[in-house]
Write a protein that holds these residues in place. Sequence first.
Motif, PDB file in Angstrom:
ATOM      1  N   SER A   1       0.835  -1.205   0.000  1.00 50.03           N
ATOM      2  CA  SER A   1       0.000   0.000   0.000  1.00 50.03           C
ATOM      3  C   SER A   1       0.869   1.255   0.000  1.00 50.03           C
ATOM      4  CB  SER A   1      -0.928   0.011   1.223  1.00 50.03           C
ATOM      5  OG  SER A   1      -0.166   0.191   2.396  1.00 50.03           O
ATOM      6  N   LEU A   2       2.189   1.058  -0.057  1.00 47.06           N
ATOM      7  CA  LEU A   2       3.129   2.165  -0.003  1.00 47.06           C
ATOM      8  C   LEU A   2       4.031   2.085  -1.231  1.00 47.06           C
ATOM      9  CD1 LEU A   2       4.315   4.467   1.769  1.00 47.06           C
ATOM     10  CD2 LEU A   2       5.728   2.734   2.893  1.00 47.06           C
ATOM     11  N   ILE A   3       3.912   3.068  -2.137  1.00 46.02           N
ATOM     12  CA  ILE A   3       4.690   3.033  -3.382  1.00 46.02           C
ATOM     13  C   ILE A   3       5.707   4.165  -3.396  1.00 46.02           C
ATOM     14  CG2 ILE A   3       4.595   3.274  -5.905  1.00 46.02           C
ATOM     15  CD1 ILE A   3       1.937   1.991  -5.944  1.00 46.02           C
TER      16      ILE A   3
ATOM     17  N   ALA B   1      -5.189   3.525  -9.043  1.00 45.48           N
ATOM     18  CA  ALA B   1      -6.635   3.479  -9.295  1.00 45.48           C
ATOM     19  C   ALA B   1      -7.269   2.214  -8.730  1.00 45.48           C
ATOM     20  CB  ALA B   1      -6.906   3.586 -10.797  1.00 45.48           C
ATOM     21  N   GLN B   2      -6.444   1.164  -8.502  1.00 42.81           N
ATOM     22  CA  GLN B   2      -6.987  -0.075  -7.948  1.00 42.81           C
ATOM     23  C   GLN B   2      -7.466   0.101  -6.500  1.00 42.81           C
ATOM     24  OE1 GLN B   2      -3.858  -2.878  -8.615  1.00 42.81           O
ATOM     25  NE2 GLN B   2      -4.159  -2.869 -10.842  1.00 42.81           N
ATOM     26  N   GLY B   3      -7.059   1.205  -5.863  1.00 39.16           N
ATOM     27  CA  GLY B   3      -7.651   1.552  -4.565  1.00 39.16           C
ATOM     28  C   GLY B   3      -6.966   0.991  -3.341  1.00 39.16           C
TER      29      GLY B   3
ATOM     30  N   PRO C   1      -6.776  13.858  -7.302  1.00 34.40           N
ATOM     31  CA  PRO C   1      -8.187  13.456  -7.237  1.00 34.40           C
ATOM     32  C   PRO C   1      -8.394  12.020  -6.773  1.00 34.40           C
ATOM     33  CG  PRO C   1      -7.501  13.890  -9.527  1.00 34.40           C
ATOM     34  CD  PRO C   1      -6.323  14.109  -8.676  1.00 34.40           C
ATOM     35  N   MET C   2      -7.299  11.245  -6.621  1.00 37.75           N
ATOM     36  CA  MET C   2      -7.464   9.815  -6.376  1.00 37.75           C
ATOM     37  C   MET C   2      -7.487   9.452  -4.896  1.00 37.75           C
ATOM     38  SD  MET C   2      -5.048   8.461  -9.459  1.00 37.75           S
ATOM     39  CE  MET C   2      -5.893   7.024 -10.048  1.00 37.75           C
ATOM     40  N   GLU C   3      -7.516  10.445  -4.016  1.00 35.44           N
ATOM     41  CA  GLU C   3      -7.588  10.190  -2.578  1.00 35.44           C
ATOM     42  C   GLU C   3      -6.480   9.280  -2.080  1.00 35.44           C
ATOM     43  OE1 GLU C   3     -11.407   9.119  -1.209  1.00 35.44           O
ATOM     44  OE2 GLU C   3     -12.381  10.875  -2.085  1.00 35.44           O
ATOM     45  N   VAL C   4      -5.266   9.645  -2.416  1.00 36.48           N
ATOM     46  CA  VAL C   4      -4.108   8.912  -1.927  1.00 36.48           C
ATOM     47  C   VAL C   4      -3.158   9.960  -1.366  1.00 36.48           C
ATOM     48  CG1 VAL C   4      -2.912   8.989  -4.155  1.00 36.48           C
ATOM     49  CG2 VAL C   4      -2.380   7.174  -2.536  1.00 36.48           C
ATOM     50  N   LYS C   5      -2.454   9.617  -0.286  1.00 34.78           N
ATOM     51  CA  LYS C   5      -1.500  10.552   0.286  1.00 34.78           C
ATOM     52  C   LYS C   5      -0.277  10.610  -0.624  1.00 34.78           C
ATOM     53  CE  LYS C   5       0.874  11.039   4.742  1.00 34.78           C
ATOM     54  NZ  LYS C   5       1.104  10.268   5.990  1.00 34.78           N
TER      55      LYS C   5
END
Lengths: 199, 199
Positions: B81-83, B133-135, B163-167
């Motif tokens: 979950s961390l890229i 985008a996979q969330g 817009p993708m609601e990711v930090k």
Amino acid sequence: MQYFPAALQELADQFARLPGIGGKTAQRLAFHVLGLPMSEAEAFANAIIEAKNTVHTCPVCQNLTDREICHICNDDMRDRSLICVVAEPKDVISMERAREFSGVYHVLHGVISPLNHVYQDDIRIKELLQRVAQGTVREVIMATNPDTEGEATAMYISRLLRPMEVKVTRLAYGVPVGSQLEYADEITLSRALEGRQEI
Amino acid sequence: MQYFPAALQELADQFARLPGIGGKTAQRLAFHVLGLPMSEAEAFANAIIEAKNTVHTCPVCQNLTDREICHICNDDMRDRSLICVVAEPKDVISMERAREFSGVYHVLHGVISPLNHVYQDDIRIKELLQRVAQGTVREVIMATNPDTEGEATAMYISRLLRPMEVKVTRLAYGVPVGSQLEYADEITLSRALEGRQEI
């Protein structure tokens, strides 16, 4: 821990073995090759194999050639009684550019350099002596580089040639054409004075 | 007039096409390869073909690998979950050496650089957006180089991700550990001040 794929690391290692290519540069080159189209990478690989397969030394002058005998030794317009001795194949090219020399060459493939573990038997002196021993050579021009090792090699060879009744000469020392006296070093200047000629 | 055997010239030309290798160096490298035993020359040629054949980009993170999916993306201990977004495969290695990052990577293979004709579609931004985008991604760390192009690329991508609601975070700027303030440039110092933290 292994970071790169093995084949990429192997390619980088191969590049790193080349003279003057450090680890970082080797990595950069390996990445570059990886980014090439397959056809270009194959052309590169083939060029290595082709060069190894087709290029060899001329049995007469020891210069590199892809023919049985190199094009200079094969040229009937060349004066075969005049041999210019150079250290490396690239020196033949420099001499040819001067368009002044009409004789043939002998390439030593190195100079005597004990510090680098290159001794007299490691360069092609024996082949030169054999050529001169045939008796058709009139003059041998020593055209090794005018540095310590080139000088020493020229001196060593000229001593071996002395009993063979052949004229041995050395390229003239002096100030380079188009240069400025201001920038000439003392040794070059003193050699230029010694070798002064009447005009 | 052709001076070198064709195959030797071709090999030198191939070397000269590599980045940072000039004509003289290429010639020197070609001579070196010619002096190698056939087995070593073949190993070099094979390394080129092998690297091209076996190394490809990981379909997940775009890093180079010789497996179906790279060993980092395949590691169940890694936090997916961390890229961490880097410009080049070699940056992954630098990050891994720090032994601090437990997430996964995304390799852009370049940065946006209009001067060098590299535009947003030429680097792997699309693939990153698809992953996010996979969330399942919580945070994207922009770790492109802290230079103009790296900055611009990081800014561009973070705007696409907003817009993708990711930090979206960026590596901290500051003075390098073990360096001396005396030699730090003004911009680095002012960024280090801005980013100061309570101790």
